[in-house]
Write a protein that holds these residues in place. Structure first.
Motif, mmCIF file in Angstrom:
data_model
loop_
_atom_site.group_PDB
_atom_site.id
_atom_site.type_symbol
_atom_site.label_atom_id
_atom_site.label_comp_id
_atom_site.label_asym_id
_atom_site.label_seq_id
_atom_site.Cartn_x
_atom_site.Cartn_y
_atom_site.Cartn_z
ATOM 1 N N LEU B 15 0.499 -1.470 0.256
ATOM 2 C CA LEU B 15 0.048 -0.280 -0.415
ATOM 3 C C LEU B 15 0.881 1.457 0.185
ATOM 4 C CD1 LEU B 15 -2.637 1.500 0.460
ATOM 5 C CD2 LEU B 15 -2.797 1.022 2.455
ATOM 6 N N ILE B 16 0.799 1.985 -1.050
ATOM 7 C CA ILE B 16 1.375 3.458 -1.426
ATOM 8 C C ILE B 16 0.808 4.117 -1.065
ATOM 9 C CG2 ILE B 16 2.560 4.649 -2.505
ATOM 10 C CD1 ILE B 16 3.490 2.175 -4.355
ATOM 11 N N CYS B 146 11.008 2.845 -17.444
ATOM 12 C CA CYS B 146 10.490 3.376 -16.261
ATOM 13 C C CYS B 146 10.286 1.705 -15.495
ATOM 14 C CB CYS B 146 9.070 3.116 -16.664
ATOM 15 S SG CYS B 146 9.317 4.706 -17.762
ATOM 16 N N ALA B 147 10.626 2.130 -13.833
ATOM 17 C CA ALA B 147 10.758 1.157 -13.017
ATOM 18 C C ALA B 147 9.303 0.470 -12.645
ATOM 19 C CB ALA B 147 11.345 1.726 -12.110
ATOM 20 N N ALA B 148 8.623 1.085 -12.986
ATOM 21 C CA ALA B 148 6.916 0.081 -12.575
ATOM 22 C C ALA B 148 6.074 1.503 -13.576
ATOM 23 C CB ALA B 148 6.167 0.804 -11.582
ATOM 24 N N VAL B 149 4.511 1.044 -13.210
ATOM 25 C CA VAL B 149 3.480 1.621 -14.113
ATOM 26 C C VAL B 149 2.417 1.332 -13.160
ATOM 27 C CG1 VAL B 149 4.255 0.998 -16.327
ATOM 28 C CG2 VAL B 149 3.154 -0.462 -15.581
ATOM 29 N N MET B 150 2.158 3.200 -13.464
ATOM 30 C CA MET B 150 0.994 3.046 -12.521
ATOM 31 C C MET B 150 -0.251 3.658 -13.392
ATOM 32 S SD MET B 150 2.727 4.499 -8.882
ATOM 33 C CE MET B 150 2.956 6.291 -9.396
ATOM 34 N N LEU B 181 -1.808 0.498 -9.451
ATOM 35 C CA LEU B 181 -3.328 1.037 -9.535
ATOM 36 C C LEU B 181 -2.722 2.351 -8.357
ATOM 37 C CD1 LEU B 181 -6.021 1.043 -9.064
ATOM 38 C CD2 LEU B 181 -5.692 0.078 -10.510
ATOM 39 N N ASP B 182 -3.107 3.623 -9.430
ATOM 40 C CA ASP B 182 -3.078 4.066 -8.544
ATOM 41 C C ASP B 182 -3.735 5.082 -9.580
ATOM 42 O OD1 ASP B 182 -2.474 7.013 -8.034
ATOM 43 O OD2 ASP B 182 -0.703 7.867 -9.066
ATOM 44 N N ALA B 201 0.981 -3.130 -5.984
ATOM 45 C CA ALA B 201 0.166 -2.799 -5.289
ATOM 46 C C ALA B 201 -0.546 -1.576 -5.277
ATOM 47 C CB ALA B 201 2.234 -1.719 -4.882
ATOM 48 N N VAL B 202 -0.955 -0.809 -4.434
ATOM 49 C CA VAL B 202 -2.038 0.160 -4.742
ATOM 50 C C VAL B 202 -1.352 0.828 -4.370
ATOM 51 C CG1 VAL B 202 -4.191 0.571 -3.892
ATOM 52 C CG2 VAL B 202 -3.901 -1.814 -4.380
#
Lengths: 66, 251
Positions: B15-16, B146-150, B181-182, B201-202
């Motif tokens: 959880l971010i 990119c290190a992640a996609v959101m 998921l952002d 993650a969210v």
């Protein structure tokens, strides 16, 4: 000379440094970064970087967001 | 729960958190504690000489890694400058890249976002871009380093949940980097769904900070993310058109 600091027009002494501009806003400079005319001025260069007339100075920090 | 790994860095929580919208730093502090988060976003703004307390102090006390964002930027150039200022101010090369198209929807601008991502990756940043639920763009951003996609679930602060679960699944299926998921999470079931769809993650803020009881909602989100992750790993049963008896049919 006249500069803009965080969007506000300011009349300041000739040769004012970036470090002095930051101190005019805050005592504690942790978590603060500065751009002059859209270019980052690294902390190590604050004391030696003099502002020039019409410079645009942005002093930023982290706030709640996102 | 298994660790979340972004750019080689491990996080025990999936959880971010964002920090926007909290009525006070005290409420924010309690919500962050209840959420169990280890990674939390902040925005960069002009220094206010009259501001009391700092969100950075709250994060530092809790040992939470700070993730600066480029919220408020409309162009790649603005976003790159903001990221560089954040790196200078906060001593991190991580950035949540956010370039919005207009103030009404706050939807991300894919062209400017991609341009900024390429420039920031080249400048040594760990880039986590906020994007629409677009599988093609997600793939291109991953290829760009990119290190992640959101991807968003729905517009920022809308609380509309995940409007296109199918697109999120397509992004997850193709991704070789974490999918976060952002935006758009409204309540705990939205966060659980994101994890069940396979997100790693969210990221959420408003759903907690503007809840009537932020600490309680943060706790609910923490449980939802854990439950959703566990369900994903467990493997759900297939959906069927008709019943399948769970008790023996013969007497």
């Amino acid at each position: 000379m006249n500069v803009m600091i965080n969007g506000a027009a300011r009349e300041v002494a000739e040769g004012m440094t970036v470090a002095q501009a930051v101190r005019s806003l805050t005592e504690s400079a942790t978590g603060v970064a500065v751009a002059v005319n859209d270019e980052v001025v690294t902390r190590s260069a604050w004391e030696t970087t003099a502002l020039r007339d019409s410079d645009r100075v942005e002093v930023l920090t982290a706030v709640q967001g996102g | 729960m298994d660790d979340l790994v972004i750019a080689g860095e491990k996080f025990g929580s999936r959880l971010i958190m964002g920090t926007g919208g909290a009525p006070s730093l005290e409420v924010l502090d309690q919500a962050l504690e209840a959420s169990g988060t280890e990674l939390t976003t902040v925005a960069m703004r002009r220094l206010d000489p009259h501001a009391r307390g700092s969100v950075l102090d709250v994060l530092r006390r809790r040992g939470i890694k700070v993730l600066p964002n480029t919220a408020g930027c409309f162009t790649a150039g603005d976003a790159v400058l903001t990221a560089r200022l954040a790196r200078e101010a906060l001593g991190t090369n991580w950035v949540k890249l956010e370039v919005i198209a207009d103030e009404r929807t706050l939807l991300p601008d894919p062209i400017e976002t991609f341009d900024a991502a390429e420039r920031l990756v080249a400048d040594g940043f760990v880039v986590l871009p906020y994007i629409g639920d677009d599988p093609a763009l997600a793939r291109r951003l991953e290829q760009a380093g990119c290190a992640a996609v959101m991807p968003l679930g729905s517009p920022i602060g809308s609380g509309l949940g995940i409007r296109n679960p199918h697109s999120i699944e397509l992004i997850v299926e193709a991704a070789g980097v974490p999918v976060v998921l952002d935006a758009g999470i409204g309540t705990a079931s939205d966060a659980a769904l994101a994890m069940e769809l396979g997100c790693d993650a969210v990221l959420l803020a408003t759903a907690v900070t503007r809840a009537q009881r932020p600490g309680l909602m943060a706790s609910a989100m923490r449980s939802a993310v854990q439950a959703g992750r566990a369900a994903r790993l467990a493997g759900r049963i297939p959906r069927r058109r008709y019943a399948e008896a769970s008790s023996p049919m013969s007497p």
